[in-house]
Design a protein around this motif. Structure first.
Motif, PDB file in Angstrom:
ATOM      1  N   GLU A   1      26.027  11.360  24.426  1.00 33.94           N
ATOM      2  CA  GLU A   1      26.175  11.439  26.023  1.00 33.94           C
ATOM      3  C   GLU A   1      28.022  11.608  26.087  1.00 33.94           C
ATOM      4  OE1 GLU A   1      25.432  11.676  30.110  1.00 33.94           O
ATOM      5  OE2 GLU A   1      24.097  11.816  28.237  1.00 33.94           O
ATOM      6  N   VAL A   2      28.515  10.676  25.366  1.00 31.88           N
ATOM      7  CA  VAL A   2      29.981  10.435  25.115  1.00 31.88           C
ATOM      8  C   VAL A   2      30.580  11.931  24.787  1.00 31.88           C
ATOM      9  CG1 VAL A   2      31.840   9.440  24.187  1.00 31.88           C
ATOM     10  CG2 VAL A   2      30.119   8.132  25.008  1.00 31.88           C
ATOM     11  N   PHE A   3      29.854  12.547  23.481  1.00 34.20           N
ATOM     12  CA  PHE A   3      30.361  13.564  22.778  1.00 34.20           C
ATOM     13  C   PHE A   3      30.257  14.926  23.959  1.00 34.20           C
ATOM     14  CE2 PHE A   3      29.228  17.432  20.322  1.00 34.20           C
ATOM     15  CZ  PHE A   3      30.467  17.468  19.865  1.00 34.20           C
ATOM     16  N   TYR A   4      28.959  14.898  24.265  1.00 33.47           N
ATOM     17  CA  TYR A   4      28.729  16.251  25.280  1.00 33.47           C
ATOM     18  C   TYR A   4      29.464  16.056  26.476  1.00 33.47           C
ATOM     19  CZ  TYR A   4      25.773  18.352  22.040  1.00 33.47           C
ATOM     20  OH  TYR A   4      24.990  18.733  20.916  1.00 33.47           O
ATOM     21  N   ARG A   5      29.683  15.081  27.250  1.00 33.72           N
ATOM     22  CA  ARG A   5      30.043  14.617  28.444  1.00 33.72           C
ATOM     23  C   ARG A   5      31.555  14.317  28.902  1.00 33.72           C
ATOM     24  NH1 ARG A   5      26.116  17.634  30.941  1.00 33.72           N
ATOM     25  NH2 ARG A   5      24.404  16.651  30.773  1.00 33.72           N
ATOM     26  N   GLU A   6      31.877  13.769  27.799  1.00 34.07           N
ATOM     27  CA  GLU A   6      33.527  13.270  27.633  1.00 34.07           C
ATOM     28  C   GLU A   6      34.331  14.100  26.776  1.00 34.07           C
ATOM     29  OE1 GLU A   6      33.939   9.187  27.508  1.00 34.07           O
ATOM     30  OE2 GLU A   6      32.223   8.708  28.848  1.00 34.07           O
ATOM     31  N   LEU A   7      33.885  14.148  25.270  1.00 33.07           N
ATOM     32  CA  LEU A   7      34.950  14.534  24.343  1.00 33.07           C
ATOM     33  C   LEU A   7      35.174  16.202  24.369  1.00 33.07           C
ATOM     34  CD1 LEU A   7      33.838  12.396  21.236  1.00 33.07           C
ATOM     35  CD2 LEU A   7      35.635  12.011  22.935  1.00 33.07           C
ATOM     36  N   LEU A   8      33.957  16.767  24.694  1.00 36.21           N
ATOM     37  CA  LEU A   8      34.131  18.260  24.647  1.00 36.21           C
ATOM     38  C   LEU A   8      34.702  18.654  25.992  1.00 36.21           C
ATOM     39  CD1 LEU A   8      30.597  19.564  23.442  1.00 36.21           C
ATOM     40  CD2 LEU A   8      32.678  19.212  21.958  1.00 36.21           C
ATOM     41  N   PRO A   9      34.501  17.966  27.013  1.00 31.63           N
ATOM     42  CA  PRO A   9      35.285  18.530  28.117  1.00 31.63           C
ATOM     43  C   PRO A   9      36.632  18.180  28.116  1.00 31.63           C
ATOM     44  CG  PRO A   9      33.150  17.632  29.111  1.00 31.63           C
ATOM     45  CD  PRO A   9      33.485  17.428  27.436  1.00 31.63           C
ATOM     46  N   ASP A  10      36.984  17.066  27.305  1.00 29.76           N
ATOM     47  CA  ASP A  10      38.504  16.882  26.933  1.00 29.76           C
ATOM     48  C   ASP A  10      39.101  17.819  26.547  1.00 29.76           C
ATOM     49  OD1 ASP A  10      38.488  14.605  28.511  1.00 29.76           O
ATOM     50  OD2 ASP A  10      38.495  13.012  26.994  1.00 29.76           O
ATOM     51  N   LEU A  11      38.481  18.277  25.147  1.00 29.86           N
ATOM     52  CA  LEU A  11      38.962  19.518  24.492  1.00 29.86           C
ATOM     53  C   LEU A  11      39.333  20.574  25.343  1.00 29.86           C
ATOM     54  CD1 LEU A  11      37.127  18.827  21.226  1.00 29.86           C
ATOM     55  CD2 LEU A  11      39.569  18.607  21.615  1.00 29.86           C
ATOM     56  N   LYS A  12      38.316  21.018  26.263  1.00 25.49           N
ATOM     57  CA  LYS A  12      38.390  22.085  27.067  1.00 25.49           C
ATOM     58  C   LYS A  12      39.649  21.864  27.865  1.00 25.49           C
ATOM     59  CE  LYS A  12      36.193  24.203  30.797  1.00 25.49           C
ATOM     60  NZ  LYS A  12      34.889  24.477  31.597  1.00 25.49           N
ATOM     61  N   ALA A  13      39.836  20.744  28.689  1.00 20.22           N
ATOM     62  CA  ALA A  13      40.947  20.587  29.496  1.00 20.22           C
ATOM     63  C   ALA A  13      42.337  20.713  28.819  1.00 20.22           C
ATOM     64  CB  ALA A  13      40.748  19.298  30.301  1.00 20.22           C
ATOM     65  N   ALA A  14      42.150  20.592  27.488  1.00 23.74           N
ATOM     66  CA  ALA A  14      43.390  20.623  26.631  1.00 23.74           C
ATOM     67  C   ALA A  14      43.842  21.954  26.316  1.00 23.74           C
ATOM     68  CB  ALA A  14      43.456  19.571  25.453  1.00 23.74           C
ATOM     69  N   GLY A  15      43.117  22.922  26.554  1.00 23.45           N
ATOM     70  CA  GLY A  15      43.292  24.180  26.429  1.00 23.45           C
ATOM     71  C   GLY A  15      42.867  24.660  24.849  1.00 23.45           C
ATOM     72  N   LYS A  16      41.906  23.788  24.519  1.00 21.57           N
ATOM     73  CA  LYS A  16      41.398  24.318  23.217  1.00 21.57           C
ATOM     74  C   LYS A  16      40.061  25.158  23.248  1.00 21.57           C
ATOM     75  CE  LYS A  16      44.125  21.325  21.291  1.00 21.57           C
ATOM     76  NZ  LYS A  16      45.150  21.622  20.533  1.00 21.57           N
ATOM     77  N   ALA A  17      39.837  26.302  22.620  1.00 17.97           N
ATOM     78  CA  ALA A  17      38.694  26.936  22.173  1.00 17.97           C
ATOM     79  C   ALA A  17      37.734  26.156  21.736  1.00 17.97           C
ATOM     80  CB  ALA A  17      38.905  28.430  21.693  1.00 17.97           C
ATOM     81  N   VAL A  18      36.387  25.958  21.783  1.00 23.11           N
ATOM     82  CA  VAL A  18      35.572  25.075  21.373  1.00 23.11           C
ATOM     83  C   VAL A  18      34.335  25.626  21.218  1.00 23.11           C
ATOM     84  CG1 VAL A  18      33.959  22.663  21.600  1.00 23.11           C
ATOM     85  CG2 VAL A  18      36.502  22.980  22.643  1.00 23.11           C
ATOM     86  N   VAL A  19      33.628  25.705  19.795  1.00 23.83           N
ATOM     87  CA  VAL A  19      32.543  26.395  19.381  1.00 23.83           C
ATOM     88  C   VAL A  19      31.535  25.028  18.834  1.00 23.83           C
ATOM     89  CG1 VAL A  19      31.296  27.955  17.870  1.00 23.83           C
ATOM     90  CG2 VAL A  19      33.746  28.559  18.706  1.00 23.83           C
ATOM     91  N   VAL A  20      30.436  24.989  19.504  1.00 20.43           N
ATOM     92  CA  VAL A  20      29.465  23.992  19.138  1.00 20.43           C
ATOM     93  C   VAL A  20      28.223  24.667  18.786  1.00 20.43           C
ATOM     94  CG1 VAL A  20      28.215  21.979  20.085  1.00 20.43           C
ATOM     95  CG2 VAL A  20      30.549  22.555  20.854  1.00 20.43           C
ATOM     96  N   ILE A  21      27.825  24.418  17.520  1.00 15.36           N
ATOM     97  CA  ILE A  21      26.310  24.664  17.156  1.00 15.36           C
ATOM     98  C   ILE A  21      25.452  23.371  17.558  1.00 15.36           C
ATOM     99  CG2 ILE A  21      25.040  25.327  15.071  1.00 15.36           C
ATOM    100  CD1 ILE A  21      27.375  26.438  13.776  1.00 15.36           C
TER     101      ILE A  21
END
Length: 553
Positions: free
Chosen positions: A493-513
């Motif tokens: 839950e922390v990874f998907y709901r907090e960490l990934l959105p944080d990376l997105k908000a920081a302007g990162k392109a994120v690829v998740v398998i």
């Protein structure tokens, strides 16, 4: 000869000087034998001051030249060995990942451990062999001057000895090559032993079959080859050395009855032949090691690693400027899977990565997700199509710089014992803050040099530690390959709901398998792979193209 060429490439001058010292050692040795012969045949009447001083001078010359040759070549051999290790490591890093995967870790480990060790042992043989060669040349020259007729007889025996040694040596070299190939299989079995401990302990039948059908037969074959080499070499060396005693017997008992031979010649030849026995025997003992080193060096060449002249460039660690988009245009990659007759082909793939966007790659096992991840990150080279950064095609010369855009955690990631340059200055404090957020602060400590107190953690905790490393890299693009597979529900839950959105908000392109379909709503886009092709692409929301950069955590 390959090993000598390796030394010559390192320093021709040092090798030439060492050979000169070796010949000087041989000349001094011949002079000492001449002095001893003269004193013996004179009944001690020549043991005057001049003779003693000459003997001492020749002894000092022999000792000095021998030490000089040995030191020169030993230092050169040491530098060459370490240069070979460094060069081999760089060549492995510069070789395409697909080629390394096809070679297999067991072959690479066998090369780095056994082949380099064999080359080292072979190089260690060269200094004494060159010194022994100088002694043999010096003594043979002295014998040829003393009596050309007796020397001709000695040459006949010498050629017989060389022929009786070299013919079996050809067979020995073949056994050494076969032994080297068997050693690869042995390393493969040892890897299975260490990596399959749990499975082997839990299933007695599998354990017995592994030992009796895999490990023991390979070890036995390797042992038999080594015993054959040792036995054949022992018989060959012993026979070759016995010829010298046959020659001394003929010299003392047969030759005087055929032709007049002076006492001085008989004594001189006997002394010289007995003196030559030690360097010749030592040389023949070292030749199998020299042969093993030559086989190992040739085996390194058969791996077809990246050229030694073009090692992987050392990166400063500073990534390129964040791109506005990365495009895969018609990209394909084909390879043959183990156990399959036909190659697996991924693509053609058309895909775009944008900053401030989360892309999920989904699909069944074997659909090509990890292969696509390696293509995206530049670890695999497309066989057709191209990768573009802001519209500019990535060429082979750009590929190393292109890879610096990515921070990744693959499913088969490796966790180093140190953060390796990612904890200088204020980054150490940032790393400790990340440890707290990743709930590892009670398990792991980071000192001021970036060393980790432990990596002996559960699979999920190790992945969190790998995630910390990725955060510290602070790259424009993040790729996670089944990262959440080993996490408990709370940290998923922390990874998907907090960490990934944080990376997105920081302007990162994120690829998740990912296979976690309950979190698919986190993605801005999802692509589905089946049998190496994109069969569906869905957009959950319009991507944020101009996200304002800030800290990822």
């Amino acid at each position: 000869m390959n090993l000598l060429i390796l030394l010559l490439r390192r320093s021709r001058g040092a090798v030439a000087l060492a050979v000169f010292f070796g010949l000087l050692t041989g000349a001094a040795s011949a002079g000492l034998i001449a002095h001893i012969n003269a004193v013996l045949t004179s009944g001690g009447t020549l043991a005057d001051r001049a003779t003693v001083l000459g003997f001492a001078a020749l002894g000092a010359l022999m000792l000095g030249s021998r030490i000089g040759s040995q030191l020169l070549l030993t230092r050169l051999q040491t530098r060459t060995t370490f240069a070979l290790r460094d060069q081999l490591s760089q060549r492995i890093l510069a070789t395409p990942l697909r080629q390394l995967e096809e070679l297999g870790n067991h072959r690479l480990l066998a090369t780095l451990i056994d082949d380099v060790q064999a080359v080292t042992q072979g190089l260690l043989c060269i200094p004494p062999l060159l010194i022994h060669g100088g002694i043999i040349v010096g003594c043979m020259t002295y014998l040829a001057i003393m009596s050309p007729m007796v020397f001709a007889a000695l040459l006949v025996f010498a050629m017989l000895g060389v022929a009786s040694y070299l013919l079996p040596m050809r067979h020995i070299m073949g056994l050494l090559r076969h032994s080297r190939q068997t050693n690869d299989r042995f390393f493969r079995d040892l890897r299975s032993l260490t990596q399959g401990l749990k499975e082997l302990k839990l299933h007695g039948g599998r354990r017995t079959a592994f030992l009796k059908q895999e490990l023991f037969p390979t070890a036995e074959a390797l042992k038999q080859l080594q015993v054959k080499v040792s036995t054949l070499h022992t018989f060959t060396t012993s026979w070759s050395m016995s010829l010298f005693f046959f020659f001394i017997g003929l010299l003392l008992f047969a030759l005087p009855g055929l032709t007049p031979v002076s006492t001085s010649t008989l004594v001189g030849y006997t002394l010289a032949v007995l003196y030559l026995q030690q360097p010749l025997e030592s040389s023949m003992t070292m030749l199998p090691m020299l042969g093993a080193g030559t086989v190992a060096l040739r085996h390194i060449d058969t791996l077809e690693l990246a050229a030694a002249g073009s090692p992987l460039p050392l990166s400063s660690g500073e990534p390129p400027a964040p791109p506005s988009r990365i495009d895969l245009a018609g990209v394909t990659h084909a390879y043959r899977r183990e156990g399959e007759d036909t190659p697996f082909t991924l693509g053609p793939i058309d895909l775009t990565l944008r900053p401030g966007e989360i892309l999920f790659v989904v699909g069944g096992n074997g659909s090509g997700k990890t292969t696509l991840a390696k293509l995206i990150t530049g670890l695999y080279t497309p066989e057709s199509g191209e990768i573009r950064v802001d519209g500019r095609s990535v060429t082979e010369g750009d590929r190393e710089r292109y890879r610096q855009l990515f921070a990744t955690v693959f499913s088969d990631f490796h966790l180093f014992d140190s953060l390796l340059g990612l904890a200088e200055g204020d980054k150490a404090d940032k790393a400790r803050a990340y440890l707290t957020r990743l709930q590892l602060d009670r398990k792991v400590r980071i000192n001021d040099t970036g060393a980790l107190s432990t990596t002996d953690l559960s699979a999920g905790q190790r992945k969190r530690l790998a995630l910390l490393t990725a955060y510290l890299e602070d790259r424009p693009v993040y790729l996670f390959d089944e990262w959440a597979a080993d996490q408990d529900p709370l940290f998923k839950e922390v990874f998907y709901r907090e960490l990934l959105p944080d990376l997105k908000a920081a302007g990162k392109a994120v690829v998740v398998i990912s296979h976690d379909n309950r979190y698919f709503d986190v993605a801005d886009r999802r692509v589905r792979l089946e049998s190496g092709a994109i069969v569906a692409e869905e957009s959950a929301a319009a991507p944020t193209l101009s996200a304002r950069p800030r800290s990822a955590l």
